[in-house]
Write a protein that holds these residues in place. Structure first.
Motif, PDB file in Angstrom:
ATOM      1  N   VAL A  81      41.023  35.277  40.034  1.00 19.95           N
ATOM      2  CA  VAL A  81      42.356  35.165  38.940  1.00 19.95           C
ATOM      3  C   VAL A  81      42.624  36.095  37.526  1.00 19.95           C
ATOM      4  O   VAL A  81      41.222  36.451  37.389  1.00 19.95           O
ATOM      5  N   LEU A  82      43.258  36.769  37.428  1.00 22.89           N
ATOM      6  CA  LEU A  82      43.697  37.597  36.176  1.00 22.89           C
ATOM      7  C   LEU A  82      44.710  37.131  35.112  1.00 22.89           C
ATOM      8  O   LEU A  82      45.518  36.232  35.013  1.00 22.89           O
ATOM      9  N   ILE A  83      43.377  37.290  33.891  1.00 22.61           N
ATOM     10  CA  ILE A  83      44.678  37.055  32.724  1.00 22.61           C
ATOM     11  C   ILE A  83      43.873  38.350  31.855  1.00 22.61           C
ATOM     12  O   ILE A  83      42.780  38.382  31.467  1.00 22.61           O
ATOM     13  N   GLY A  84      45.035  38.777  31.705  1.00 18.94           N
ATOM     14  CA  GLY A  84      45.377  39.629  30.776  1.00 18.94           C
ATOM     15  C   GLY A  84      46.361  38.993  29.215  1.00 18.94           C
ATOM     16  O   GLY A  84      46.825  38.742  29.832  1.00 18.94           O
ATOM     17  N   HIS A  85      45.728  40.342  28.165  1.00 16.94           N
ATOM     18  CA  HIS A  85      45.928  39.848  27.088  1.00 16.94           C
ATOM     19  C   HIS A  85      46.978  41.375  26.772  1.00 16.94           C
ATOM     20  O   HIS A  85      46.453  43.008  26.711  1.00 16.94           O
ATOM     21  N   MET A  90      50.113  43.886  31.058  1.00 13.46           N
ATOM     22  CA  MET A  90      51.108  44.706  32.082  1.00 13.46           C
ATOM     23  C   MET A  90      49.931  44.813  33.328  1.00 13.46           C
ATOM     24  O   MET A  90      50.411  44.471  34.928  1.00 13.46           O
ATOM     25  N   ILE A  91      48.686  44.809  32.928  1.00 11.77           N
ATOM     26  CA  ILE A  91      47.872  44.978  34.485  1.00 11.77           C
ATOM     27  C   ILE A  91      47.803  44.486  35.932  1.00 11.77           C
ATOM     28  O   ILE A  91      47.862  44.556  36.498  1.00 11.77           O
ATOM     29  N   ALA A  92      47.373  42.625  34.908  1.00 12.49           N
ATOM     30  CA  ALA A  92      47.330  41.899  36.016  1.00 12.49           C
ATOM     31  C   ALA A  92      48.648  41.874  36.722  1.00 12.49           C
ATOM     32  O   ALA A  92      48.464  41.361  37.798  1.00 12.49           O
ATOM     33  N   GLN A  93      50.069  41.647  35.813  1.00  9.57           N
ATOM     34  CA  GLN A  93      51.355  41.749  36.440  1.00  9.57           C
ATOM     35  C   GLN A  93      50.907  42.175  37.789  1.00  9.57           C
ATOM     36  O   GLN A  93      51.861  42.747  38.849  1.00  9.57           O
ATOM     37  N   LYS A  94      50.192  44.204  37.705  1.00  8.77           N
ATOM     38  CA  LYS A  94      50.879  44.689  38.944  1.00  8.77           C
ATOM     39  C   LYS A  94      49.870  44.256  39.725  1.00  8.77           C
ATOM     40  O   LYS A  94      50.002  44.814  41.009  1.00  8.77           O
ATOM     41  N   LEU A  95      48.620  44.257  39.573  1.00  7.29           N
ATOM     42  CA  LEU A  95      47.548  44.216  40.596  1.00  7.29           C
ATOM     43  C   LEU A  95      48.198  42.234  41.262  1.00  7.29           C
ATOM     44  O   LEU A  95      47.669  42.582  42.542  1.00  7.29           O
ATOM     45  N   LEU A  96      48.913  41.705  40.262  1.00  9.55           N
ATOM     46  CA  LEU A  96      48.790  40.903  41.309  1.00  9.55           C
ATOM     47  C   LEU A  96      50.332  41.013  41.918  1.00  9.55           C
ATOM     48  O   LEU A  96      50.429  40.562  43.326  1.00  9.55           O
ATOM     49  N   GLY A  97      51.400  41.920  41.714  1.00 11.93           N
ATOM     50  CA  GLY A  97      52.332  42.008  42.800  1.00 11.93           C
ATOM     51  C   GLY A  97      51.568  42.612  44.075  1.00 11.93           C
ATOM     52  O   GLY A  97      52.257  43.110  45.248  1.00 11.93           O
ATOM     53  N   GLN A  98      50.672  43.474  43.546  1.00  9.91           N
ATOM     54  CA  GLN A  98      49.950  44.262  45.157  1.00  9.91           C
ATOM     55  C   GLN A  98      49.223  43.068  45.488  1.00  9.91           C
ATOM     56  O   GLN A  98      47.719  44.110  46.599  1.00  9.91           O
ATOM     57  N   ASP A  99      49.685  41.616  45.238  1.00  7.68           N
ATOM     58  CA  ASP A  99      48.868  40.581  46.352  1.00  7.68           C
ATOM     59  C   ASP A  99      46.448  41.346  45.906  1.00  7.68           C
ATOM     60  O   ASP A  99      46.198  41.061  47.366  1.00  7.68           O
ATOM     61  N   LEU A 100      46.559  41.985  44.560  1.00  5.69           N
ATOM     62  CA  LEU A 100      45.310  41.641  44.420  1.00  5.69           C
ATOM     63  C   LEU A 100      44.221  40.415  43.893  1.00  5.69           C
ATOM     64  O   LEU A 100      43.040  40.614  43.655  1.00  5.69           O
ATOM     65  N   ALA A 101      45.674  39.457  43.543  1.00  8.86           N
ATOM     66  CA  ALA A 101      45.182  38.361  42.906  1.00  8.86           C
ATOM     67  C   ALA A 101      45.139  37.174  43.371  1.00  8.86           C
ATOM     68  O   ALA A 101      46.477  36.819  43.793  1.00  8.86           O
ATOM     69  N   ALA A 102      44.503  36.048  43.089  1.00  2.72           N
ATOM     70  CA  ALA A 102      45.192  34.354  43.475  1.00  2.72           C
ATOM     71  C   ALA A 102      46.306  34.179  42.331  1.00  2.72           C
ATOM     72  O   ALA A 102      47.146  33.578  43.076  1.00  2.72           O
ATOM     73  N   ALA A 103      46.175  34.015  41.042  1.00  2.87           N
ATOM     74  CA  ALA A 103      46.785  33.719  40.426  1.00  2.87           C
ATOM     75  C   ALA A 103      46.983  35.023  38.714  1.00  2.87           C
ATOM     76  O   ALA A 103      45.882  35.493  38.881  1.00  2.87           O
TER      77      ALA A 103
END
Length: 266
Positions: A81-85, A90-103
């Motif tokens: 799980v990525l939690i970014g401030h 933004m970085i967390a959203q990019k990684l999620l969009g690349q299917d590298l995170a569960a949420a």
């Protein structure tokens, strides 16, 4: 026993990774996760070192930061799980969009490509960077007064000053220049795969009195995900500013995130 899911906290500009330590303790203790907060590339391990060595932080752009965290994720046995401030959001959203995170949870996240609102308060926050084009390749610090406007505008002056002294570090100017040009660059590093329908769930969090990333920006970000069927939620804290992850009310935000994650069975 079930292996605890990893949680990676991603800081934004002007805050050191250690500012996440209270969150890490809470998530380890209450959430049953294995939490950590790796710093951006080039950021030293302590606030004091980061202030003493701004050149190590300078000239790292969005793609550098994304690949830095992607390499960390690839070493994990389970998708985190990525939690970014702020820019970390933004970085967390990019990684999620690349299917590298569960949420992912993006708190007061910096503007991604496609988001058009550019509030005056946000321009004032970034002025110390943009006044000199050479700052694209430098690390720039905020003064206590600038921090008060950008982060601590809802706080008592004493608390804002205390947070400034405890957590602030120089920040690379490059990500801000890249984000500012995003809507004019078809290959902008600020572009996120918002149409990915197979990605994990995303929670956007807005601070209603945030000067750096006003709520209008977060709600415009939500609209960018309208072509995806994946879970995309939003919540707001109407009376909070950009300091909401580190100020006296941080635990309310953290508990909201924990509740949301548990609803996603994560």
């Amino acid at each position: 026993m079930t292996t605890p899911r990893p949680v990676l906290f991603i800081h934004g500009l002007w805050l050191h990774a250690t500012s996440w330590h209270p969150w890490i303790e809470l998530f380890d203790r209450e959430g049953g996760y294995t939490a950590s907060a790796p710093g951006w590339p080039g950021v030293p391990d302590t606030v004091e070192e980061a202030r003493a060595r701004p050149e190590s932080i300078a000239d790292h752009g969005i793609d550098d930061v994304v690949e830095h965290y992607a390499a960390i994720i690839r070493q994990l046995d389970t998708a985190p799980v990525l939690i970014g401030h702020s820019f970390g959001g933004m970085i967390a959203q990019k990684l999620l969009g690349q299917d590298l995170a569960a949420a992912a949870v993006a708190i007061d996240a910096a503007q991604i490509k496609g988001v058009l609102p550019l509030p005056l308060s946000a321009l004032r926050v970034t002025a110390p960077v943009f006044w000199n084009p050479a700052n694209k390749h430098r690390a720039v610090s905020l003064t206590a007064e600038q921090f008060r406007f950008a982060f601590g505008n809802t706080l008592a002056e004493e608390e804002s000053a205390r947070l400034y002294e405890r957590w602030t570090i120089p920040a690379p100017g490059k990500p801000l220049f890249e984000a500012a040009a995003a809507n004019f660059n078809p290959h902008s590093p600020a572009k996120v795969d918002t149409a990915n329908a197979a990605r994990g769930p995303l929670l956007l969090i807005a601070g209603g009195k945030d000067h750096t990333v006003p709520e209008t920006v977060t709600r415009a970000t939500l609209k960018q995900y309208r072509h995806s069927d994946a879970v995309t939620d939003i919540t707001d804290f109407p009376d909070r500013g950009h300091s909401l992850t580190i100020d006296n009310g941080w635990q309310e935000v953290a508990n909201t995130v924990l509740t949301w994650l548990h609803r996603q069975s994560l």
